[in-house]
Design a protein around this motif. Structure first.
Motif, mmCIF file in Angstrom:
data_model
loop_
_atom_site.group_PDB
_atom_site.id
_atom_site.type_symbol
_atom_site.label_atom_id
_atom_site.label_comp_id
_atom_site.label_asym_id
_atom_site.label_seq_id
_atom_site.Cartn_x
_atom_site.Cartn_y
_atom_site.Cartn_z
ATOM 1 N N GLU A 156 3.699 7.423 -6.862
ATOM 2 C CA GLU A 156 3.150 8.504 -7.687
ATOM 3 C C GLU A 156 4.244 9.510 -8.063
ATOM 4 O OE1 GLU A 156 0.233 10.851 -5.704
ATOM 5 O OE2 GLU A 156 -0.493 11.733 -7.586
ATOM 6 N N ASN A 171 -6.165 -0.024 -5.452
ATOM 7 C CA ASN A 171 -6.243 1.324 -6.039
ATOM 8 C C ASN A 171 -7.422 1.385 -7.001
ATOM 9 O OD1 ASN A 171 -5.308 0.059 -8.398
ATOM 10 N ND2 ASN A 171 -3.177 0.509 -7.905
ATOM 11 N N GLN A 172 -7.481 2.426 -7.791
ATOM 12 C CA GLN A 172 -8.649 2.616 -8.661
ATOM 13 C C GLN A 172 -8.783 1.495 -9.697
ATOM 14 O OE1 GLN A 172 -5.834 4.170 -9.004
ATOM 15 N NE2 GLN A 172 -5.378 4.427 -11.160
ATOM 16 N N LEU A 173 -7.720 0.695 -9.894
ATOM 17 C CA LEU A 173 -7.759 -0.372 -10.897
ATOM 18 C C LEU A 173 -8.209 -1.705 -10.302
ATOM 19 C CD1 LEU A 173 -4.369 0.583 -12.565
ATOM 20 C CD2 LEU A 173 -6.641 0.998 -13.519
ATOM 21 N N SER A 192 -5.831 -7.226 -16.577
ATOM 22 C CA SER A 192 -6.487 -6.051 -15.981
ATOM 23 C C SER A 192 -6.149 -4.779 -16.754
ATOM 24 C CB SER A 192 -6.053 -5.887 -14.536
ATOM 25 O OG SER A 192 -6.370 -7.017 -13.801
ATOM 26 N N TYR A 251 1.467 2.733 -12.329
ATOM 27 C CA TYR A 251 1.669 4.077 -12.895
ATOM 28 C C TYR A 251 2.369 3.925 -14.243
ATOM 29 C CZ TYR A 251 0.834 5.753 -8.118
ATOM 30 O OH TYR A 251 0.296 6.014 -6.876
ATOM 31 N N ALA A 273 -7.085 1.386 1.128
ATOM 32 C CA ALA A 273 -7.082 2.120 -0.144
ATOM 33 C C ALA A 273 -6.037 3.233 -0.131
ATOM 34 C CB ALA A 273 -8.464 2.708 -0.408
ATOM 35 N N ARG A 274 -5.610 3.609 -1.330
ATOM 36 C CA ARG A 274 -4.547 4.610 -1.492
ATOM 37 C C ARG A 274 -4.842 5.895 -0.721
ATOM 38 N NH1 ARG A 274 -3.230 5.720 -7.739
ATOM 39 N NH2 ARG A 274 -2.033 3.799 -7.897
ATOM 40 N N ASP A 275 -6.100 6.352 -0.826
ATOM 41 C CA ASP A 275 -6.417 7.655 -0.218
ATOM 42 C C ASP A 275 -6.672 7.566 1.291
ATOM 43 O OD1 ASP A 275 -8.869 6.285 -0.616
ATOM 44 O OD2 ASP A 275 -9.904 8.173 -0.230
ATOM 45 N N ASP A 279 2.721 1.758 -3.348
ATOM 46 C CA ASP A 279 1.755 2.204 -4.363
ATOM 47 C C ASP A 279 1.443 3.694 -4.176
ATOM 48 O OD1 ASP A 279 -0.454 1.809 -6.385
ATOM 49 O OD2 ASP A 279 -1.667 2.320 -4.623
ATOM 50 N N LYS A 300 0.846 -1.210 0.000
ATOM 51 C CA LYS A 300 0.000 0.000 0.000
ATOM 52 C C LYS A 300 0.875 1.251 0.000
ATOM 53 C CE LYS A 300 -2.596 3.259 2.404
ATOM 54 N NZ LYS A 300 -3.760 3.790 2.997
ATOM 55 N N GLU A 353 -7.948 -4.711 -6.819
ATOM 56 C CA GLU A 353 -7.099 -5.241 -5.739
ATOM 57 C C GLU A 353 -6.103 -6.224 -6.351
ATOM 58 O OE1 GLU A 353 -9.077 -6.708 -2.259
ATOM 59 O OE2 GLU A 353 -7.272 -7.728 -1.547
#
Ligand code: GDP
Ligand code: IMO
Ligand code: MG
Length: 427
Positions: free
Chosen positions: A25, A45-47, A89, A61, A416-418, A21, A18, A49
């Protein structure tokens, strides 16, 4: 921009995937430098698990180049499977490369991992059975097969026939197991060689060039400090160094090129496999952590042993790795506890220990000395700033910071990332 490492501060599975990732960025390169597919790094992430075993967690990225450097051992089947999963994916692997100097996990390594574990009986290490230990043994014994050897088919056959004769002797005569057929192994690995060839590079040259250009290189550690071959709970460790000097050794750069080392710590402790674990909880509390956090291995699915945060281990980890900062993960798992304990020292009889003893027998006898802190008993998963954490949660972070002995840069409150609180810039 610097070379910057993210390593495990405890017994692995701290949430390195995590954190890498998240930090990737800003990076141009993300590099694995040790271990192999014994690692299991979860990225959400948005893509989707993803469970990363070999491929660096920066792969999501498009502008990041991902390298598996010379210090990693590569199981070609595991690598190719991971590539396929990513491709399915829609994730590009065009910026993914393997060192020509990386060692290869061969079928006899996997077989020997199982045979050796069985022969250890009750003293089994609880390895991941991926052949990691036997592959690193061969590296040191100068009996390994490297990626560059695979690519030179004629020499590969010569080398394999010598090594396999020895390995078959061990498997048959020592363990009564079946031998492996040279032709079968050779042909299978020649096929792998063809599939791996487009990924092979001199990764050390790439890394040095990147650093010369001032590009940010993020180094993705595997395992954790207490699994370190020299400083971990030997012999219940993995077969490599996990931080410290292994960083530059596993990459081909001078140690002065590494500007920062951030270790990831869970807000409590877990461990998979055998070996000492002073703060392990065998009660309802341990059960609660395991179920709340779904503490089951990413690589093997085994239930993880759970316990309170061990400040002795954390301080030791900080010292042996020269940490510049720490990341605390899984903070949200403690949201419901009325009180939370942290271990500040060990006791054996009347003797107090402030660092993990070298002797495993003594470590097994260590009883934790606890300090009990009030819990915050409210959800933290939606909090994004340190200021907004309840006072008890802030106090807990401060306590961990004091125990670890280096600044906490971020606190993770969900997978999650955020779900991350940046406490201060990462030095
Ligand atoms: P790694 O090997 O260090 O990358 O860690 P693993 O992926 O093996 O295990 C960490 C687990 O914790 C994964 O399931 C992550 O999705 C999850 N995780 C990471 N950070 C957090 C967090 O702050 N809160 C929660 N609830 N889960 C987290
Ligand atoms: P990540 O990178 C947790 C443990 C195994 C066993 C010991 C030796 O996901 O944090 P090995 O197969 O390496 O010879 O096993 O080390 N182990 C890990 N535990 N996380 C890991 O990786 C681990 N990699 C190895 O469970 O106790
Ligand atoms: Mg893991």
């Amino acid at each position: 921009m610097p070379a910057f490492a993210v390593i495990g501060g405890q017994w692995g599975d701290e949430g390195k995937g995590k954190i890498v990732d998240l930090l990737a960025e800003k990076a141009k390169f993300v590099v694995r430098f040790s271990g192999g597919n014994n690692a299991g790094h979860t990225v959400i992430n948005q893509l989707g698990e993803f469970k990363m075993h070999l491929i660096p967690s920066g792969i999501f990225y498009p502008g990041v180049t991902c390298l598996m450097a010379n210090g990693v051992v590569i199981d070609p089947a595991a690598f190719l499977e991971e590539v396929e999963t990513l491709k399915k994916s829609g994730i590009s692997v065009s910026n993914l490369f393997i060192s020509d100097r990386a060692h290869v996990i061969m079928p006899y390594h996997i077989l020997l991992d199982g045979l050796e574990e069985k022969s250890r009986g009750k003293g089994a290490i609880g390895t991941t059975l991926k052949g990691i230990g036997p592959a690193f043994v061969d590296k040191i014994a100068r009996m390994g097969i490297r990626i560059c050897d695979l690519l030179d088919k004629e020499n590969f056959r010569k080398r394999l026939s010598t090594v396999l004769e020895y390995k078959n002797n061990v498997m048959v005569k020592l363990y009564g197991a079946a031998p492996l057929a040279l032709d079968e192994v050779y042909e299978k690995y020649c096929k792998y060689a063809n599939q791996l060839a487009p990924f092979v590079r001199e990764t050390d040259v790439i890394i040095r060039e990147a650093l010369k250009k001032g590009e940010m290189v993020l180094l993705e550690g595997a395992q954790g400090s207490m699994l370190d071959l020299d400083f971990g709970t030997y012999p219940y460790v993995t077969s490599t160094a996990i931080g410290g000097a292994s960083l530059s050794m596993g990459l081909g750069i001078g140690s002065k090129k590494i500007d920062g080392v951030i270790a990831v710590f869970k807000a409590y402790t877990t461990r998979v496999g055998g070996g000492a674990f002073p703060t392990e909880l065998h009660d309802e509390c341990g059960h609660l952590i395991r179920e709340r956090a779904h503490e089951y291995g990413t690589t093997t699915g085994r239930p993880r042993r759970c316990g309170w945060f061990d400040g002795v281990v954390a301080r030791f980890s900080s010292e042996i790795n020269g940490l510049t900062s720490a990341a605390i993960t899984r903070f949200d798992i403690l949201d419901t506890f009325p009180t939370i304990k942290v271990c500040t020292a060990y006791k054996v009889g009347r003797t107090t220990y402030h660092r993990p003893p070298a002797s495993q027998a003594l470590f097994e006898k260590c009883q934790p000395v606890y300090e009990e802190l009030p819990g915050w008993q409210c959800p933290t998963t939606d909090i994004r700033s340190f200021k907004k954490l309840p006072p008890q949660a802030k106090a807990y972070v401060k306590k961990l910071e004091e125990l670890i002995g280096c600044p906490v840069s971020l606190v993770s409150v969900g997978p999650a990332r955020d779900q991350t609180i940046m406490v201060r810039p990462i030095p």
